[in-house]
Design an enzyme around this catalytic site. Structure first.
Site, PDB file in Angstrom:
ATOM      1  N   ARG A 198       0.820  -1.212   0.000  1.00  0.00           N
ATOM      2  CA  ARG A 198       0.000   0.000   0.000  1.00  0.00           C
ATOM      3  C   ARG A 198       0.852   1.260   0.000  1.00  0.00           C
ATOM      4  NH1 ARG A 198      -0.104  -4.729   1.558  1.00  0.00           N
ATOM      5  NH2 ARG A 198       0.250  -4.204   3.720  1.00  0.00           N
ATOM      6  N   CYS A 228      -5.716  -2.400   8.096  1.00  0.00           N
ATOM      7  CA  CYS A 228      -4.554  -1.766   7.478  1.00  0.00           C
ATOM      8  C   CYS A 228      -4.931  -0.303   7.274  1.00  0.00           C
ATOM      9  CB  CYS A 228      -4.218  -2.414   6.124  1.00  0.00           C
ATOM     10  SG  CYS A 228      -2.897  -1.530   5.245  1.00  0.00           S
ATOM     11  N   THR A 259      -3.155   2.150   6.025  1.00  0.00           N
ATOM     12  CA  THR A 259      -2.713   2.722   4.754  1.00  0.00           C
ATOM     13  C   THR A 259      -3.700   2.381   3.630  1.00  0.00           C
ATOM     14  OG1 THR A 259      -0.478   2.393   5.605  1.00  0.00           O
ATOM     15  CG2 THR A 259      -0.667   3.034   3.321  1.00  0.00           C
ATOM     16  N   THR A 264       2.608   4.821   8.866  1.00  0.00           N
ATOM     17  CA  THR A 264       3.599   4.599   7.807  1.00  0.00           C
ATOM     18  C   THR A 264       3.896   5.937   7.120  1.00  0.00           C
ATOM     19  OG1 THR A 264       1.916   4.210   6.131  1.00  0.00           O
ATOM     20  CG2 THR A 264       2.739   2.271   7.292  1.00  0.00           C
ATOM     21  N   LYS A 290       7.130  -5.581  10.359  1.00  0.00           N
ATOM     22  CA  LYS A 290       6.670  -6.428   9.267  1.00  0.00           C
ATOM     23  C   LYS A 290       7.595  -7.633   9.091  1.00  0.00           C
ATOM     24  CE  LYS A 290       3.690  -3.395   6.624  1.00  0.00           C
ATOM     25  NZ  LYS A 290       2.437  -4.144   6.810  1.00  0.00           N
ATOM     26  N   CYS A 315      -1.123   2.573  12.337  1.00  0.00           N
ATOM     27  CA  CYS A 315      -0.700   1.456  11.474  1.00  0.00           C
ATOM     28  C   CYS A 315      -0.938   0.222  12.324  1.00  0.00           C
ATOM     29  CB  CYS A 315       0.763   1.579  11.080  1.00  0.00           C
ATOM     30  SG  CYS A 315       1.418   0.058  10.319  1.00  0.00           S
TER      31      CYS A 315
END
Lengths: 255, 255
Positions: A52, A87, A89, A138, A182, A215
Site C-alpha cells: 500500500r 490496514c 494505509t 507509515t 513487518k 498502522c
C-alpha cells in the site's frame, strides 16, 4: 442459518494484523462457550496484495484496490454481512474509495467498515477531553495526510512527528528488514518497541493528549491502553468492536 | 495465481484454537515481509458445529461431521490445497472418517490432514527416545481411547490420567463454565494452568516421558516446549508445520 451474519476480515496487510483483528473480535464478544462466539471468515492472502505504501508514494502503479476488492467480493459470496481491513494505509481514499465503488458496482451486500472513520468516532465518544491527537503511521499515510485530514474534518488537531522522526524512526520501526514489525512481530523486537516509546515521547512534547496507533502493526508492539497516562488508541480494537456492533450488537462486551 | 496453494483452517473448535493454528502457520513460515507469508483462509463458524465431546459421549445424536464437511467443502471451493482442523476430539474416527468420506464423495481436491497421525509421526521423528507418552485430553477422547489407540498402533505406550483425575481435573480445566479454557482462554485462568501442571506431574509419576497436549485448548495454557524436562508436544504446532510442508515445503522454518 439464513439469519447468520458472518464477519469478514480482509487480512494479509500484514498477516499478524489480520490475526490480531480476529483475536480482538473474539476478545470483545460476550461468550461462555465455543458456540457463543461469532462466525468469522479471515482471508489472509498477502501474496496477492501489492504494498500500500509503495503505491501511495508512487513507487508502483499497481493499485492494491484491485486485489482487495476481489477478496472482499469473495467474503461477500461466503455470506459476510460486514467486513473490515486492518490496514490504515489501505484506507487512503485512492485505495479505499476504489474498493467501495467496486463493491457497490458488483451489488455486494457486504458492508465494508471504514476503520479510520470508526476510530475518529471512538475518539470523540470515549475521549472527548482529548483534542490534540498524536499520530504514528507509515510514511505513505503521513505524506498523504491520511489521519491528519480525517482528524481535522472532525474538528480535532493532529500532532505529527517531525519529518526526520517519521522517516528514520517511525517508518523504519514498521519496515526495517531486520528489526521492523513487518519482518518480526511475534514477538516484536526490543528496538521496535523502544523506538515507538521514543516517538510517543516526541509527540507528547509536541502537545499530544492521546496517541493514535495509525498502522495496525504498531499495536503488536504497544499493546497497553496507556503509556505514561497518555491514552493509546488502537484502531484494530475499535474496528473489532464496530464489526460486532454491525452484526450482533447484543454480544458486544461493555468497555 | 493458478499455482497458489491456499492453506485452509477449519476453526471454531474452539475459536481461539483456530486462531492459534493460523498464528503457528505464520510463526513457522520463513518470511521477511508481508508478501512472503502463505495464503491462509480461516473459517471460524463455532455456532454451526455441535460439540464433539457431547456426540462421542452419546449426549447428542448430531454428528458434527456434517457441519465440518460443509466448511471443508467451502474451503475446497475457495481453492484450499490442504486443510487442518485444530480439534483433537474431531479426529475421533466416527467424526473424522465421515468428513474424509464426504470430501472424497464430493471430489474435493483439498487434502484434509490428520492432526493425530501427524503428531505421532512427529513424536517418532523428533523424540525417538520417548516411548511412554502421557496424554491430556477431553473426556470424549479419553473414553474412546483416541490417542491411546493411535499411540499403540505406532508401537508407543499411552500413559493416561486415572479416571478421577481425568474427570475432575483435566476435563473440567477445559469445560468448566467459570475457569475452563473454553470459557476463558485469553488469558487462561490461573486455576486452569495450575490444574494442568498438577495433571502433568500425575502423568510423570505414572511414568510418562513426554506429554501430548491432546486437546488444542491446552496449549493456550501450557505454551512451553518443556515442563520440568518433560517435552510438551503441541499438536497445533505439529499441524501448522504439516500444512506448510504440504503446500510450500521450502518455506518451512527449521526446528
Amino acid at each position: 442459518m439464513s439469519a447468520e451474519k458472518i464477519i469478514g476480515v480482509i487480512g494479509g496487510m500484514g498477516p499478524y494484523a489480520g490475526l490480531n483483528l480476529v483475536e480482538k473480535i473474539f476478545d470483545h464478544t460476550l461468550a461462555a462457550s465455543d458456540a457463543d462466539h461469532l462466525p468469522v471468515a479471515l482471508l489472509s492472502y498477502p501474496d496477492r496484495i501489492p504494498d500500500r505504501t509503495a503505491y501511495l508514494l508512487g513507487e508502483t502503479e499497481t493499485n492494491p484496490a484491485e486485489a482487495i476488492s476481489e477478496i472482499a467480493l469473495t467474503l461477500d459470496r461466503l455470506g459476510a454481512a460486514a467486513a473490515g481491513m486492518p490496514c490504515n494505509t489501505a484506507h487512503a481514499p485512492r485505495i479505499f474509495n476504489v474498493v467501495a465503488a467496486r463493491l457497490r458496482d458488483a451489488g455486494a451486500r457486504l458492508r465494508l467498515l471504514n476503520m479510520i472513520e470508526e476510530t475518529i468516532r471512538f475518539l470523540k465518544e470515549e475521549h472527548p477531553e482529548c483534542t490534540r491527537i498524536g499520530v504514528l503511521s507509515t510514511l505513505g499515510s503521513y505524506r498523504i495526510g491520511l489521519h491528519r485530514r480525517a482528524l481535522e474534518a472532525a474538528g480535532l488537531e493532529a500532532v505529527l512527528p517531525d519529518e526526520n522522526v517519521q522517516e528514520h524512526i517511525v517508518h523504519r520501526t514498521i519496515y526495517d528488514p531486520s528489526y521492523g514489525l513487518k519482518a518480526q512481530s511475534n514477538p516484536p523486537s526490543k528496538i521496535a518497541r523502544q523506538s515507538l516509546l521514543n516517538a510517543i515521547e516526541h509527540l507528547r512534547e509536541k502537545g499530544a493528549e492521546a496517541i493514535l496507533l495509525g498502522c495496525t502493526e504498531l499495536a503488536l508492539a504497544i499493546p497497553e491502553a496507556e503509556v505514561e497516562a497518555l491514552p493509546i488508541i488502537d484502531p484494530t480494537a475499535v474496528l473489532a468492536r464496530a464489526l460486532i456492533r454491525e452484526t450482533y450488537p447484543d454480544r458486544l462486551k461493555l468497555l
